[in-house]
Design a protein around this motif. Sequence first.
Motif, PDB file in Angstrom:
ATOM      1  N   LEU A 139     -34.899   9.225  97.724  1.00 54.86           N
ATOM      2  CA  LEU A 139     -34.306  10.401  98.108  1.00 54.86           C
ATOM      3  C   LEU A 139     -33.425  11.196  97.002  1.00 54.86           C
ATOM      4  N   PRO A 140     -33.419  12.411  97.203  1.00 58.19           N
ATOM      5  CA  PRO A 140     -32.816  13.193  96.237  1.00 58.19           C
ATOM      6  C   PRO A 140     -31.430  12.771  95.736  1.00 58.19           C
ATOM      7  N   GLN A 141     -30.521  12.293  96.858  1.00 56.51           N
ATOM      8  CA  GLN A 141     -29.251  11.972  96.768  1.00 56.51           C
ATOM      9  C   GLN A 141     -29.122  10.712  96.275  1.00 56.51           C
ATOM     10  N   THR A 142     -30.039   9.796  96.187  1.00 61.05           N
ATOM     11  CA  THR A 142     -29.962   8.399  95.868  1.00 61.05           C
ATOM     12  C   THR A 142     -29.528   8.267  94.343  1.00 61.05           C
ATOM     13  N   PRO A 143     -28.211   7.325  94.491  1.00 61.21           N
ATOM     14  CA  PRO A 143     -27.525   6.945  93.173  1.00 61.21           C
ATOM     15  C   PRO A 143     -28.602   6.360  92.252  1.00 61.21           C
ATOM     16  N   ALA A 144     -28.552   6.928  90.965  1.00 59.13           N
ATOM     17  CA  ALA A 144     -29.646   6.185  89.924  1.00 59.13           C
ATOM     18  C   ALA A 144     -29.296   4.766  89.889  1.00 59.13           C
ATOM     19  N   ARG A 145     -28.184   4.227  89.828  1.00 55.44           N
ATOM     20  CA  ARG A 145     -27.902   2.800  89.836  1.00 55.44           C
ATOM     21  C   ARG A 145     -28.556   1.921  90.994  1.00 55.44           C
ATOM     22  N   ALA A 146     -28.489   2.470  92.052  1.00 51.29           N
ATOM     23  CA  ALA A 146     -28.984   1.993  93.529  1.00 51.29           C
ATOM     24  C   ALA A 146     -30.564   1.882  93.080  1.00 51.29           C
ATOM     25  N   ILE A 147     -31.126   2.996  92.524  1.00 53.98           N
ATOM     26  CA  ILE A 147     -32.631   3.158  92.312  1.00 53.98           C
ATOM     27  C   ILE A 147     -33.008   2.132  91.335  1.00 53.98           C
ATOM     28  N   ASP A 159     -31.247  -0.879  90.682  1.00 57.54           N
ATOM     29  CA  ASP A 159     -31.485  -2.172  91.188  1.00 57.54           C
ATOM     30  C   ASP A 159     -32.347  -2.544  92.223  1.00 57.54           C
ATOM     31  N   HIS A 160     -32.688  -1.252  93.023  1.00 59.27           N
ATOM     32  CA  HIS A 160     -33.944  -1.463  93.835  1.00 59.27           C
ATOM     33  C   HIS A 160     -35.187  -1.997  93.273  1.00 59.27           C
ATOM     34  N   ARG A 161     -35.664  -1.019  92.261  1.00 54.42           N
ATOM     35  CA  ARG A 161     -36.948  -1.353  91.302  1.00 54.42           C
ATOM     36  C   ARG A 161     -36.884  -2.734  91.014  1.00 54.42           C
ATOM     37  N   LEU A 162     -35.700  -3.138  90.336  1.00 51.04           N
ATOM     38  CA  LEU A 162     -35.705  -4.468  89.729  1.00 51.04           C
ATOM     39  C   LEU A 162     -36.089  -5.397  90.620  1.00 51.04           C
ATOM     40  N   ARG A 163     -35.243  -5.372  91.770  1.00 52.35           N
ATOM     41  CA  ARG A 163     -35.470  -6.538  92.940  1.00 52.35           C
ATOM     42  C   ARG A 163     -37.114  -6.604  93.301  1.00 52.35           C
ATOM     43  N   MET A 164     -37.620  -5.234  93.751  1.00 52.94           N
ATOM     44  CA  MET A 164     -38.922  -5.188  94.013  1.00 52.94           C
ATOM     45  C   MET A 164     -39.839  -5.793  93.025  1.00 52.94           C
ATOM     46  N   MET A 178     -22.288  -1.106  65.130  1.00 51.87           N
ATOM     47  CA  MET A 178     -22.060  -1.592  66.498  1.00 51.87           C
ATOM     48  C   MET A 178     -23.118  -2.584  66.632  1.00 51.87           C
ATOM     49  N   GLY A 179     -22.949  -3.817  67.370  1.00 51.64           N
ATOM     50  CA  GLY A 179     -23.467  -4.975  67.400  1.00 51.64           C
ATOM     51  C   GLY A 179     -24.599  -4.811  68.597  1.00 51.64           C
ATOM     52  N   MET A 180     -25.696  -5.712  68.567  1.00 53.36           N
ATOM     53  CA  MET A 180     -26.803  -5.404  69.274  1.00 53.36           C
ATOM     54  C   MET A 180     -26.452  -6.241  70.501  1.00 53.36           C
ATOM     55  N   SER A 181     -26.934  -5.931  71.670  1.00 53.14           N
ATOM     56  CA  SER A 181     -26.763  -6.604  73.098  1.00 53.14           C
ATOM     57  C   SER A 181     -27.393  -7.883  73.214  1.00 53.14           C
ATOM     58  N   LEU A 182     -26.862  -8.964  73.767  1.00 61.13           N
ATOM     59  CA  LEU A 182     -27.703 -10.128  73.684  1.00 61.13           C
ATOM     60  C   LEU A 182     -28.481 -10.104  75.221  1.00 61.13           C
ATOM     61  N   LEU A 183     -28.288  -9.383  76.170  1.00 56.58           N
ATOM     62  CA  LEU A 183     -28.956  -9.048  77.255  1.00 56.58           C
ATOM     63  C   LEU A 183     -29.572  -7.847  77.385  1.00 56.58           C
ATOM     64  N   PRO A 184     -30.664  -8.044  77.987  1.00 58.97           N
ATOM     65  CA  PRO A 184     -31.704  -6.703  78.228  1.00 58.97           C
ATOM     66  C   PRO A 184     -30.668  -5.571  79.174  1.00 58.97           C
ATOM     67  N   ASN A 185     -31.004  -4.553  79.118  1.00 56.36           N
ATOM     68  CA  ASN A 185     -30.505  -3.590  80.159  1.00 56.36           C
ATOM     69  C   ASN A 185     -31.506  -3.589  81.238  1.00 56.36           C
ATOM     70  N   ARG A 186     -31.182  -2.698  82.415  1.00 58.74           N
ATOM     71  CA  ARG A 186     -32.164  -2.640  83.183  1.00 58.74           C
ATOM     72  C   ARG A 186     -33.556  -1.980  83.049  1.00 58.74           C
ATOM     73  N   PHE A 187     -33.532  -1.181  82.273  1.00 57.51           N
ATOM     74  CA  PHE A 187     -34.571  -0.272  81.845  1.00 57.51           C
ATOM     75  C   PHE A 187     -35.561  -1.532  80.961  1.00 57.51           C
ATOM     76  N   GLN A 188     -34.883  -2.346  79.865  1.00 55.49           N
ATOM     77  CA  GLN A 188     -35.734  -3.253  79.362  1.00 55.49           C
ATOM     78  C   GLN A 188     -36.074  -4.394  80.293  1.00 55.49           C
ATOM     79  N   GLN A 189     -35.478  -4.784  81.082  1.00 54.86           N
ATOM     80  CA  GLN A 189     -35.761  -5.592  82.204  1.00 54.86           C
ATOM     81  C   GLN A 189     -37.139  -4.978  82.968  1.00 54.86           C
ATOM     82  N   LEU A 190     -37.069  -3.768  83.545  1.00 58.42           N
ATOM     83  CA  LEU A 190     -38.024  -3.359  84.047  1.00 58.42           C
ATOM     84  C   LEU A 190     -39.446  -3.320  83.530  1.00 58.42           C
ATOM     85  N   MET A 191     -39.128  -2.749  82.256  1.00 59.69           N
ATOM     86  CA  MET A 191     -40.359  -2.583  81.170  1.00 59.69           C
ATOM     87  C   MET A 191     -41.039  -4.116  81.192  1.00 59.69           C
ATOM     88  N   GLY A 192     -40.237  -5.109  80.927  1.00 58.83           N
ATOM     89  CA  GLY A 192     -40.696  -6.487  80.912  1.00 58.83           C
ATOM     90  C   GLY A 192     -41.483  -6.890  81.927  1.00 58.83           C
TER      91      GLY A 192
END
Length: 186
Positions: A105-113, A115-120, A1-15
């Motif tokens: 919040l416990p019911q907050t969707p992971a994707r929303a979390i 996205d929100h962390r990334l924006r902050m 499988m090929g390597m992704s050219l763009l980082p995922n959200r986790f990689q972006q956050l760590m950066g």
Amino acid sequence: MGMSLLPNRFQQLMGLYTSSFDLLTRMVDLQSLELGRYHSHIAEHPTLVLDVLGKAPYTTFLRLTHQLPEGEESEPCAFLRVYHDARQAEVTHCRYHKILHRLFLPQTPARAIADHRLRMNVFCEKWLNYLLDLGHGRATLTWHSDIPEDLLEASPVDDDWWLEEDRRLLRPPVRRARRSTPALED
């Protein structure tokens, strides 16, 4: 499988965490800061306020904001958890554009979390760059006072800090069912 050219959200956050840590260490000597409030003055700009809210052997909890000439605080305001051993600075809560962004919040969707962390953290990285460009740093930062008691009581020390009126920020949009048309049903 090929390597992704763009980082995922986790990689972006760590950066972003690494970049923010580097910017903070250019601005202040994080290891030598004691608990308390520090000010940095640059001519014709609001005073930068840095509160060192908590320290542990490998972690420091900070708050950054501005103070206007009238003495009141203004936006932006960010709470950061700095991990010295990992060389990371994570924005845990951030206020800008009249909204105090708080997670989770416990019911907050992971994707929303994510996205929100990334924006902050994107916002905070840009703000730290701006502060350094203005000239804020070790030469301008001076100890001002102890941390105000009301700030210690209201500080978001964990990710469950939340106000009821802010819950709307992370609610997923409601999708309405499409109306079926007789022509499509046949």
